[in-house]
Write a protein that holds these residues in place. Structure first.
Motif, PDB file in Angstrom:
ATOM      1  N   ALA A  54       0.697  -1.280  -0.036  1.00  0.00           N
ATOM      2  CA  ALA A  54      -0.130  -0.245  -0.054  1.00  0.00           C
ATOM      3  C   ALA A  54       0.922   1.336  -0.013  1.00  0.00           C
ATOM      4  N   THR A  55       0.713   2.048  -0.740  1.00  0.00           N
ATOM      5  CA  THR A  55       1.365   3.358  -0.803  1.00  0.00           C
ATOM      6  C   THR A  55       0.401   4.489  -1.109  1.00  0.00           C
ATOM      7  N   GLY A  56       0.947   5.529  -0.230  1.00  0.00           N
ATOM      8  CA  GLY A  56       0.323   7.070  -0.566  1.00  0.00           C
ATOM      9  C   GLY A  56       1.450   8.254  -0.551  1.00  0.00           C
ATOM     10  N   LEU A  57       0.706   9.282  -0.954  1.00  0.00           N
ATOM     11  CA  LEU A  57       1.760  10.510  -0.872  1.00  0.00           C
ATOM     12  C   LEU A  57       1.471  11.405   0.258  1.00  0.00           C
ATOM     13  N   GLY A  58       2.376  11.676   0.952  1.00  0.00           N
ATOM     14  CA  GLY A  58       2.194  12.380   2.257  1.00  0.00           C
ATOM     15  C   GLY A  58       2.678  13.898   2.101  1.00  0.00           C
ATOM     16  N   ARG A  59       3.581  14.103   2.797  1.00  0.00           N
ATOM     17  CA  ARG A  59       4.015  15.706   2.766  1.00  0.00           C
ATOM     18  C   ARG A  59       4.979  16.042   1.371  1.00  0.00           C
ATOM     19  N   VAL A  60       4.574  17.092   0.777  1.00  0.00           N
ATOM     20  CA  VAL A  60       5.283  17.542  -0.198  1.00  0.00           C
ATOM     21  C   VAL A  60       5.658  18.892   0.031  1.00  0.00           C
ATOM     22  N   GLY A  61       7.177  19.002  -0.146  1.00  0.00           N
ATOM     23  CA  GLY A  61       8.248  20.051   0.047  1.00  0.00           C
ATOM     24  C   GLY A  61       8.508  20.720  -1.205  1.00  0.00           C
ATOM     25  N   ASN A  62       9.570  21.475  -1.283  1.00  0.00           N
ATOM     26  CA  ASN A  62      10.083  22.263  -2.507  1.00  0.00           C
ATOM     27  C   ASN A  62      10.470  21.345  -3.366  1.00  0.00           C
ATOM     28  N   ALA A  99       6.464   1.810   5.921  1.00  0.00           N
ATOM     29  CA  ALA A  99       7.812   2.556   5.448  1.00  0.00           C
ATOM     30  C   ALA A  99       7.395   4.016   5.241  1.00  0.00           C
ATOM     31  N   GLU A 100       8.238   4.941   5.562  1.00  0.00           N
ATOM     32  CA  GLU A 100       7.935   6.405   5.227  1.00  0.00           C
ATOM     33  C   GLU A 100       9.589   6.553   4.472  1.00  0.00           C
ATOM     34  N   SER A 101       9.302   7.276   3.245  1.00  0.00           N
ATOM     35  CA  SER A 101      10.505   7.216   2.531  1.00  0.00           C
ATOM     36  C   SER A 101      10.555   8.815   2.005  1.00  0.00           C
ATOM     37  N   VAL A 102      11.666   9.576   2.158  1.00  0.00           N
ATOM     38  CA  VAL A 102      11.806  10.844   1.601  1.00  0.00           C
ATOM     39  C   VAL A 102      12.358  10.850   0.473  1.00  0.00           C
ATOM     40  N   MET A 103      11.886  11.343  -0.695  1.00  0.00           N
ATOM     41  CA  MET A 103      12.392  11.254  -2.073  1.00  0.00           C
ATOM     42  C   MET A 103      12.726  12.682  -2.413  1.00  0.00           C
ATOM     43  N   VAL A 104      13.760  12.824  -3.284  1.00  0.00           N
ATOM     44  CA  VAL A 104      14.232  14.201  -3.780  1.00  0.00           C
ATOM     45  C   VAL A 104      14.261  14.020  -5.209  1.00  0.00           C
ATOM     46  N   LEU A 105      13.498  14.831  -5.757  1.00  0.00           N
ATOM     47  CA  LEU A 105      13.625  15.009  -7.390  1.00  0.00           C
ATOM     48  C   LEU A 105      14.739  15.884  -7.918  1.00  0.00           C
ATOM     49  N   LEU A 106      15.334  15.374  -9.032  1.00  0.00           N
ATOM     50  CA  LEU A 106      16.511  16.056  -9.627  1.00  0.00           C
ATOM     51  C   LEU A 106      16.319  16.421 -10.982  1.00  0.00           C
ATOM     52  N   ASP A 107      17.232  17.291 -11.373  1.00  0.00           N
ATOM     53  CA  ASP A 107      17.292  17.780 -12.781  1.00  0.00           C
ATOM     54  C   ASP A 107      18.392  16.798 -13.252  1.00  0.00           C
ATOM     55  N   ARG A 108      18.249  16.095 -14.576  1.00  0.00           N
ATOM     56  CA  ARG A 108      19.203  14.916 -14.918  1.00  0.00           C
ATOM     57  C   ARG A 108      20.468  15.960 -15.250  1.00  0.00           C
ATOM     58  N   ARG A 109      20.317  16.985 -15.908  1.00  0.00           N
ATOM     59  CA  ARG A 109      21.323  17.787 -16.721  1.00  0.00           C
ATOM     60  C   ARG A 109      22.278  18.485 -15.536  1.00  0.00           C
ATOM     61  N   SER A 110      21.602  19.057 -14.636  1.00  0.00           N
ATOM     62  CA  SER A 110      22.419  19.741 -13.599  1.00  0.00           C
ATOM     63  C   SER A 110      22.696  18.860 -12.584  1.00  0.00           C
ATOM     64  N   HIS A 111      22.020  17.752 -12.199  1.00  0.00           N
ATOM     65  CA  HIS A 111      21.986  16.863 -10.973  1.00  0.00           C
ATOM     66  C   HIS A 111      21.790  17.418  -9.952  1.00  0.00           C
ATOM     67  N   ARG A 112      21.092  18.340  -9.899  1.00  0.00           N
ATOM     68  CA  ARG A 112      20.782  19.486  -8.629  1.00  0.00           C
ATOM     69  C   ARG A 112      19.053  19.215  -8.587  1.00  0.00           C
ATOM     70  N   PRO A 113      18.427  19.236  -7.267  1.00  0.00           N
ATOM     71  CA  PRO A 113      17.136  19.165  -6.816  1.00  0.00           C
ATOM     72  C   PRO A 113      16.570  20.132  -7.917  1.00  0.00           C
ATOM     73  N   THR A 114      15.457  19.554  -8.141  1.00  0.00           N
ATOM     74  CA  THR A 114      14.268  20.656  -8.866  1.00  0.00           C
ATOM     75  C   THR A 114      13.174  20.632  -8.096  1.00  0.00           C
ATOM     76  N   PRO A 115      12.296  21.572  -8.481  1.00  0.00           N
ATOM     77  CA  PRO A 115      11.106  21.755  -7.796  1.00  0.00           C
ATOM     78  C   PRO A 115      10.227  20.754  -8.147  1.00  0.00           C
ATOM     79  N   VAL A 116       9.253  20.346  -7.137  1.00  0.00           N
ATOM     80  CA  VAL A 116       8.150  19.384  -7.412  1.00  0.00           C
ATOM     81  C   VAL A 116       6.962  19.761  -7.800  1.00  0.00           C
ATOM     82  N   ALA A 117       6.645  21.051  -7.538  1.00  0.00           N
ATOM     83  CA  ALA A 117       5.501  21.876  -7.921  1.00  0.00           C
ATOM     84  C   ALA A 117       4.785  21.509  -9.319  1.00  0.00           C
TER      85      ALA A 117
END
Length: 290
Positions: A233-241, A260-278
């Motif tokens: 079973a899976t669901g989306l909890g908190r959403v940050g920047n 389980a609770e997993s904190v995921m970070v979204l990345l821009d593949r070109r810069s390999h830097r975090p990118t906004p989730v919005a």
């Protein structure tokens, strides 16, 4: 450092840990991002913990026909990518204990950098319940009080899992069993990974990457084997920047086994830097809990 907080300077150095173990990543540990997979990283923490206990305790540790020493909870922080084929130094320390639990911390170092830390709350399982730690374990590990403040725990309730928006059946495999014929710690970690991967299809785009920053696993019972059906079973909890939290539950034949609770970070593949989730929030809306 309490579990869940970023490690401070001392815990990012090998000298903070009395036990050291050299390990070598295998090619089979690599994932589609071409670094060592999160479950393989967790296996390094498990190996360090097991070998520390083997060095400290007189009783068998990696198997038992009586009382099992098993995690009640593990909180794993991924501080950097672990790469193949470079060697890893796994380290471990006992931070405290009471009559029922032991707090162990393990850390991984590659090229001199701390790439991950795991806090484990170890307990004793006998038959179908948690029991007090055996006297010899308490004597060997219980010299310091259990003082760490852990983050709030996800409820272990199969009924609550039914409220998560994504429900996926899964068949357990023989390879998922450990030497004591129960579902292994790493099998449950792999199930949690499958739940995450199966829920993120909307984010699988050429320009996007995903990294796991933290995985908090709570274990409810250790007496179930393969069973007839595993349900994720899976669901989306908190959403940050640039990050978001996926909550999940694992049930075997209707019984809650782990959460389980997993904190995921979204990345821009070109810069390999975090990118906004919005920009992707609408695509993920169907996963929201509640």
């Amino acid at each position: 450092m309490n579990p869940g907080s970023k490690p401070d300077g001392i815990w990012r150095t090998p000298d903070a840990y009395p036990f050291h173990l050299p390990l070598v990543p295998h090619y089979s540990h690599l994932d589609t991002e071409r670094h060592v997979n999160n479950v393989a990283v967790q296996s390094f923490h498990l190996e360090a913990r097991t070998r520390l206990l083997m060095d400290t305790l007189d009783r068998p540790v990696w198997y038992s026909d009586d009382v099992l020493l098993r995690p009640r909870r593990t909180l794993t922080q991924f501080l950097g990518e672990t790469h193949y084929p470079h060697p890893v130094t796994a380290t471990a320390a006992v931070l405290g204990a009471d009559a029922d639990r032991v707090h162990l911390r393990t850390a991984l170092f590659q090229h001199g950098d701390c790439v991950g830390v795991q806090d484990c709350l170890l307990g004793a399982w006998q038959g179908d319940r948690w029991v007090a730690l055996p006297d010899d374990v308490s004597r060997a590990l219980g010299e310091r009080p259990l003082e760490a403040v852990w983050p709030a725990e996800t409820a272990l309730d199969a009924g609550a899992f039914t409220g998560y928006p994504l429900q996926v059946p899964l068949s357990a495999r023989y390879v998922d069993l450990d030497p004591d014929r129960g579902l292994s710690e790493l099998a449950l970690a792999r199930y949690a990974e499958q739940a995450r991967a199966g829920s993120l299809t909307e984010l699988r785009q050429p320009e996007l990457g995903l990294l796991v920053a933290r995985i908090d696993l709570s274990f409810g019972r250790w007496d179930l084997g393969m069973g007839d059906e595993v349900r994720l079973a899976t669901g989306l909890g908190r959403v940050g920047n640039t990050s978001f939290v996926l909550s999940g539950g694992i049930a075997v034949d209707g019984e809650a086994v782990a959460a389980a609770e997993s904190v995921m970070v979204l990345l821009d593949r070109r810069s390999h830097r975090p990118t906004p989730v919005a920009p992707y929030a609408d695509a993920m809306a169907t996963l929201r809990i509640g």
